[in-house]
Design a protein around this motif. Structure first.
Motif, PDB file in Angstrom:
ATOM      1  N   THR A  67       0.719  -1.015   0.002  1.00 33.71           N
ATOM      2  CA  THR A  67      -0.042  -0.081  -0.049  1.00 33.71           C
ATOM      3  C   THR A  67       0.929   1.326   0.012  1.00 33.71           C
ATOM      4  OG1 THR A  67      -0.179   0.346   2.446  1.00 33.71           O
ATOM      5  CG2 THR A  67      -1.647  -1.433   1.287  1.00 33.71           C
ATOM      6  N   PHE A  87      -5.200  -1.072  10.118  1.00 30.95           N
ATOM      7  CA  PHE A  87      -5.726  -0.149   8.976  1.00 30.95           C
ATOM      8  C   PHE A  87      -4.924   0.420   8.117  1.00 30.95           C
ATOM      9  CE2 PHE A  87      -8.851  -0.948  12.478  1.00 30.95           C
ATOM     10  CZ  PHE A  87     -10.086  -1.380  12.095  1.00 30.95           C
ATOM     11  N   PRO A  91      -7.968  -0.010  -0.865  1.00 35.24           N
ATOM     12  CA  PRO A  91      -9.264  -0.778  -0.853  1.00 35.24           C
ATOM     13  C   PRO A  91      -9.060  -2.268  -1.338  1.00 35.24           C
ATOM     14  CG  PRO A  91      -8.873   0.347  -2.846  1.00 35.24           C
ATOM     15  CD  PRO A  91      -7.620   0.877  -2.066  1.00 35.24           C
ATOM     16  N   ASP A  92      -7.751  -2.703  -1.724  1.00 38.82           N
ATOM     17  CA  ASP A  92      -7.924  -4.114  -2.141  1.00 38.82           C
ATOM     18  C   ASP A  92      -7.729  -4.929  -1.204  1.00 38.82           C
ATOM     19  OD1 ASP A  92      -7.363  -2.841  -4.728  1.00 38.82           O
ATOM     20  OD2 ASP A  92      -4.995  -2.695  -4.556  1.00 38.82           O
ATOM     21  N   PRO A  93      -8.140  -6.075  -1.232  1.00 43.39           N
ATOM     22  CA  PRO A  93      -8.462  -7.075   0.010  1.00 43.39           C
ATOM     23  C   PRO A  93      -6.960  -7.789  -0.033  1.00 43.39           C
ATOM     24  CG  PRO A  93      -9.597  -7.896  -2.175  1.00 43.39           C
ATOM     25  CD  PRO A  93      -9.233  -6.470  -2.376  1.00 43.39           C
ATOM     26  N   VAL A 123     -10.801  -9.630   7.640  1.00 36.71           N
ATOM     27  CA  VAL A 123     -10.680  -8.386   7.070  1.00 36.71           C
ATOM     28  C   VAL A 123     -11.999  -7.754   7.731  1.00 36.71           C
ATOM     29  CG1 VAL A 123     -10.580  -7.029   5.010  1.00 36.71           C
ATOM     30  CG2 VAL A 123      -9.526  -9.332   5.174  1.00 36.71           C
ATOM     31  N   ASP A 125     -13.676  -4.191   6.716  1.00 34.14           N
ATOM     32  CA  ASP A 125     -13.914  -3.115   5.828  1.00 34.14           C
ATOM     33  C   ASP A 125     -15.167  -2.526   5.897  1.00 34.14           C
ATOM     34  OD1 ASP A 125     -14.576  -5.272   2.942  1.00 34.14           O
ATOM     35  OD2 ASP A 125     -15.430  -5.033   4.714  1.00 34.14           O
ATOM     36  N   LYS A 133      -9.949   0.063   5.381  1.00 32.84           N
ATOM     37  CA  LYS A 133      -9.732  -1.643   5.319  1.00 32.84           C
ATOM     38  C   LYS A 133      -8.796  -1.890   6.403  1.00 32.84           C
ATOM     39  CE  LYS A 133      -6.707  -3.611   3.212  1.00 32.84           C
ATOM     40  NZ  LYS A 133      -5.848  -3.464   2.142  1.00 32.84           N
TER      41      LYS A 133
END
Length: 143
Positions: A67, A87, A91-93, A123, A125, A133
């Motif tokens: 990230t 956190f 937004p990517d899992p 996760v 979100d 996330k």
């Protein structure tokens, strides 16, 4: 005041909540790992230090590698469990890598380690905002 009356008003299970902002820096995994260790030593949960440090380090390292790098670490400790969330802004899992048996790799096994060591993980979100996330794990003290 009557001591029995005071005791009756104390919560049976205290929760300790801590947060730490970890900047986009290569030292973030170590800083977060040391923070979780300090929380556990402070509250007498030495048996959880090693697995918690490993899982925390893996989650924060993933943020650093995949990230923009900054993260918010949340630690919630009760007598029944340790819940750690990391956190980030992506937004990517997260993806659990499953290398083939005998495969040699220098990275890509962090979430698989968390899955193996933690009692549970997942996760989160449902939050909104910049750090929406979160990847979390839980450990429970031995009975």
């Amino acid at each position: 005041m009557d001591p029995a009356r005071i005791a009756a008003h104390r919560p049976t299970q205290l929760a300790h909540d801590y947060s730490l902002f970890a900047s986009a820096d290569a030292t973030a995994p170590r800083v977060c790992r040391d923070f979780v260790r300090a929380v556990l030593y402070t509250h007498g949960h030495e048996a959880l230090v090693m697995p918690a440090a490993l899982c925390t380090s893996e989650l924060v390292t993933n943020v650093h590698l995949h990230t923009k790098g900054a993260a918010i670490l949340r630690v919630r400790l009760t007598s029944a469990r340790l819940h750690v969330s990391v956190f980030d802004e992506s937004p990517d899992p997260p993806v659990v890598a499953r290398p083939a048996a005998g495969a040699v790799a220098c990275w890509g096994r962090g979430l698989a380690l968390v899955e193996e060591v933690a009692d549970t993980w997942g996760v989160a979100d449902a939050r909104t905002g910049r750090y929406a996330k979160g990847v979390w794990f839980e450990l429970r003290p031995a009975a």
